[in-house]
Structures are given as structure tokens and as C-alpha cells.
Design a protein around this motif. Structure first.
Motif, PDB file in Angstrom:
ATOM      1  N   HIS A   1       0.834  -1.201   0.000  1.00 27.67           N
ATOM      2  CA  HIS A   1       0.000   0.000   0.000  1.00 27.67           C
ATOM      3  C   HIS A   1       0.870   1.253   0.000  1.00 27.67           C
ATOM      4  N   ALA A   2       1.900   1.289   0.844  1.00 27.47           N
ATOM      5  CA  ALA A   2       2.768   2.466   0.921  1.00 27.47           C
ATOM      6  C   ALA A   2       3.490   2.717  -0.406  1.00 27.47           C
ATOM      7  N   GLN A   3       3.984   1.667  -1.035  1.00 30.16           N
ATOM      8  CA  GLN A   3       4.641   1.836  -2.333  1.00 30.16           C
ATOM      9  C   GLN A   3       3.651   2.363  -3.363  1.00 30.16           C
ATOM     10  N   TYR A   4       2.432   1.839  -3.314  1.00 29.04           N
ATOM     11  CA  TYR A   4       1.394   2.308  -4.228  1.00 29.04           C
ATOM     12  C   TYR A   4       1.118   3.791  -4.021  1.00 29.04           C
ATOM     13  N   VAL A   5       0.978   4.206  -2.777  1.00 28.80           N
ATOM     14  CA  VAL A   5       0.689   5.620  -2.488  1.00 28.80           C
ATOM     15  C   VAL A   5       1.767   6.503  -3.098  1.00 28.80           C
ATOM     16  N   LEU A   6       3.020   6.115  -2.936  1.00 27.99           N
ATOM     17  CA  LEU A   6       4.115   6.915  -3.481  1.00 27.99           C
ATOM     18  C   LEU A   6       4.095   6.916  -5.011  1.00 27.99           C
ATOM     19  N   LEU A   7       3.954   5.740  -5.616  1.00 27.04           N
ATOM     20  CA  LEU A   7       3.949   5.656  -7.078  1.00 27.04           C
ATOM     21  C   LEU A   7       2.742   6.358  -7.687  1.00 27.04           C
ATOM     22  N   ALA A   8       1.558   6.144  -7.105  1.00 29.65           N
ATOM     23  CA  ALA A   8       0.344   6.768  -7.643  1.00 29.65           C
ATOM     24  C   ALA A   8       0.398   8.282  -7.484  1.00 29.65           C
ATOM     25  N   SER A   9       0.917   8.749  -6.364  1.00 33.38           N
ATOM     26  CA  SER A   9       1.047  10.195  -6.153  1.00 33.38           C
ATOM     27  C   SER A   9       2.029  10.792  -7.152  1.00 33.38           C
ATOM     28  N   LEU A  10       3.150  10.126  -7.348  1.00 35.15           N
ATOM     29  CA  LEU A  10       4.149  10.601  -8.311  1.00 35.15           C
ATOM     30  C   LEU A  10       3.575  10.586  -9.723  1.00 35.15           C
ATOM     31  N   TYR A  11       2.850   9.547 -10.051  1.00 35.19           N
ATOM     32  CA  TYR A  11       2.209   9.439 -11.364  1.00 35.19           C
ATOM     33  C   TYR A  11       1.265  10.622 -11.588  1.00 35.19           C
ATOM     34  N   GLY A  12       0.418  10.898 -10.616  1.00 37.68           N
ATOM     35  CA  GLY A  12      -0.529  12.005 -10.732  1.00 37.68           C
ATOM     36  C   GLY A  12       0.170  13.349 -10.823  1.00 37.68           C
ATOM     37  N   MET A  13       1.200  13.543 -10.024  1.00 38.60           N
ATOM     38  CA  MET A  13       1.920  14.817 -10.057  1.00 38.60           C
ATOM     39  C   MET A  13       2.609  15.016 -11.397  1.00 38.60           C
ATOM     40  N   GLN A  14       3.212  13.955 -11.923  1.00 40.54           N
ATOM     41  CA  GLN A  14       3.886  14.074 -13.212  1.00 40.54           C
ATOM     42  C   GLN A  14       2.888  14.314 -14.347  1.00 40.54           C
ATOM     43  N   ARG A  15       1.733  13.687 -14.280  1.00 42.86           N
ATOM     44  CA  ARG A  15       0.705  13.917 -15.308  1.00 42.86           C
ATOM     45  C   ARG A  15       0.221  15.360 -15.283  1.00 42.86           C
ATOM     46  N   SER A  16       0.328  16.000 -14.121  1.00 40.83           N
ATOM     47  CA  SER A  16      -0.055  17.412 -13.985  1.00 40.83           C
ATOM     48  C   SER A  16       1.090  18.351 -14.325  1.00 40.83           C
ATOM     49  N   GLY A  17       2.218  17.796 -14.769  1.00 34.88           N
ATOM     50  CA  GLY A  17       3.345  18.617 -15.185  1.00 34.88           C
ATOM     51  C   GLY A  17       4.354  18.922 -14.094  1.00 34.88           C
TER      52      GLY A  17
ATOM     53  N   ARG B   1      15.058  15.089  -6.710  1.00 37.00           N
ATOM     54  CA  ARG B   1      13.886  15.067  -7.595  1.00 37.00           C
ATOM     55  C   ARG B   1      13.567  13.618  -7.942  1.00 37.00           C
ATOM     56  N   LEU B   2      12.279  13.328  -8.042  1.00 34.90           N
ATOM     57  CA  LEU B   2      11.839  11.968  -8.336  1.00 34.90           C
ATOM     58  C   LEU B   2      11.063  11.927  -9.643  1.00 34.90           C
ATOM     59  N   ALA B   3      11.219  10.838 -10.353  1.00 34.72           N
ATOM     60  CA  ALA B   3      10.472  10.630 -11.601  1.00 34.72           C
ATOM     61  C   ALA B   3      10.230   9.136 -11.778  1.00 34.72           C
ATOM     62  N   LEU B   4       9.064   8.807 -12.309  1.00 34.17           N
ATOM     63  CA  LEU B   4       8.780   7.414 -12.635  1.00 34.17           C
ATOM     64  C   LEU B   4       9.605   6.998 -13.843  1.00 34.17           C
ATOM     65  N   THR B   5      10.084   5.776 -13.823  1.00 38.73           N
ATOM     66  CA  THR B   5      10.702   5.193 -15.005  1.00 38.73           C
ATOM     67  C   THR B   5       9.568   4.622 -15.866  1.00 38.73           C
ATOM     68  N   GLU B   6       9.893   4.184 -17.052  1.00 35.73           N
ATOM     69  CA  GLU B   6       8.881   3.535 -17.894  1.00 35.73           C
ATOM     70  C   GLU B   6       8.356   2.295 -17.174  1.00 35.73           C
ATOM     71  N   ARG B   7       9.240   1.559 -16.554  1.00 37.79           N
ATOM     72  CA  ARG B   7       8.827   0.373 -15.789  1.00 37.79           C
ATOM     73  C   ARG B   7       7.887   0.770 -14.650  1.00 37.79           C
ATOM     74  N   GLY B   8       8.157   1.889 -14.010  1.00 39.78           N
ATOM     75  CA  GLY B   8       7.294   2.384 -12.936  1.00 39.78           C
ATOM     76  C   GLY B   8       5.911   2.735 -13.448  1.00 39.78           C
ATOM     77  N   ARG B   9       5.848   3.379 -14.617  1.00 40.04           N
ATOM     78  CA  ARG B   9       4.543   3.718 -15.203  1.00 40.04           C
ATOM     79  C   ARG B   9       3.771   2.446 -15.561  1.00 40.04           C
ATOM     80  N   GLU B  10       4.480   1.444 -16.085  1.00 38.21           N
ATOM     81  CA  GLU B  10       3.837   0.178 -16.428  1.00 38.21           C
ATOM     82  C   GLU B  10       3.325  -0.547 -15.183  1.00 38.21           C
ATOM     83  N   LYS B  11       4.013  -0.372 -14.075  1.00 38.62           N
ATOM     84  CA  LYS B  11       3.632  -1.028 -12.819  1.00 38.62           C
ATOM     85  C   LYS B  11       2.455  -0.311 -12.148  1.00 38.62           C
ATOM     86  N   VAL B  12       2.431   1.016 -12.224  1.00 38.56           N
ATOM     87  CA  VAL B  12       1.411   1.764 -11.489  1.00 38.56           C
ATOM     88  C   VAL B  12       0.054   1.739 -12.198  1.00 38.56           C
TER      89      VAL B  12
END
Length: 150
Positions: free
Chosen positions: A36-52, A97-108
Motif C-alpha cells: 500500500h505504501a509503495q502504491y501511495v508513493l507511485l500513484a502520487s508521483l504518477y498524478g503529479m507528473q501527469r499534472s506537469g 527530484r523523483l520521476a517514474l521510469t517507464e517500468r514504474g509507469r507500467e507497474k502503477v
């Protein structure tokens, strides 16, 4: 009214609901290899990056509602798993600074879908994701989260 809520305090009910949600999310994400904690971090990062946004570790911690030290530990684990990249901020050597990798996007992405289905099931007694009772519940939760404790 259920036996669990009869005579209970609001704090106890919030605690029970929080634990129920955490356990349900952990179970839903286990087949994907995420907690759950990993998901929260990845999903939050995903949303923030999608918002620029290209968030710092601290900004992501604040956004996700996690402690900075815990976020740092999670970020290191997710980096070791190839799901995120951590880079020093060229303007502030103390910031990462943090960014999802392509693998991270595929996982989230499938994790987001799994949690959305779970959320629909959890909110079904209130009329589902788009129900008016759910909207009222969201307003109440937001008010409680924004209330200062001191």
C-alpha cells in the motif's frame, strides 16, 4: 447500525475504516508486487507528473501525506526496483527530484485500476463513486483532514 459501530467513538471508527482500507489495498496489490505504501508513493508521483510537476522528494512526501524519512526509504527501495529515478536538484544540492521510469509507469497503471475497483466496492454502500452521499463523505473527510490539531 452494526455491532462494530454501536457505542464507538468517531476516532475508533476512523481507525477501523483506515485499517480495513489498508488491508484491502495490500491484498489487491499483492499480485502486482506492491505494498500500500509503495502504491501511495507511485500513484502520487504518477498524478503529479501527469499534472506537469517534477516533484522533490519532500514535495512528494507532503502530497502523499507521508513522513519525509519514510518517503526517502520508500524512494530508495523503488529506485532499486527500477520503478523511479532519484536525481539531485541542480539548483539545490539538498533536494532530490523523483520521476517514474517507464517500468514504474507500467507497474502503477494496473495498480491504479485495481484500487479504483476496490474503491468502488468500498463506496457502494454510499451509492458508489459518483453518489451524492460519497460527495458528502468526501467533504466531511476533507474537513477533518484540514482541521488543525493544535
Amino acid at each position: 447500525m452494526s455491532a462494530a459501530s454501536k457505542g464507538s467513538t468517531p476516532g475508533y471508527l476512523v481507525w477501523r475504516l483506515s485499517n480495513k482500507w489498508r488491508v484491502a489495498v495490500d491484498r489487491a496489490l499483492a499480485p502486482l508486487g506492491l505494498t500500500h505504501a509503495q502504491y501511495v508513493l507511485l500513484a502520487s508521483l504518477y498524478g503529479m507528473q501527469r499534472s506537469g510537476s517534477n516533484p522533490s522528494q519532500r514535495e512528494l512526501a507532503d502530497h502523499a501525506g507521508l513522513e519525509a524519512l519514510y518517503t526517502s526509504k520508500l524512494a530508495r527501495t523503488l529506485e532499486a526496483d527500477g520503478l523511479i529515478e532519484r536525481t539531485r536538484d541542480p539548483r539545490d544540492s539538498r533536494a532530490v527530484r523523483l520521476a517514474l521510469t517507464e517500468r514504474g509507469r507500467e507497474k502503477v497503471r494496473p495498480a491504479l485500476a485495481a484500487v479504483q475497483v476496490l474503491l468502488g466496492r468500498l463506496l457502494a454502500p454510499l451509492g458508489g463513486l459518483d453518489g451524492p452521499r460519497t460527495a458528502e463523505f468526501m467533504r466531511d473527510l476533507t474537513a477533518l483532514l484540514e482541521a488543525p490539531l493544535d
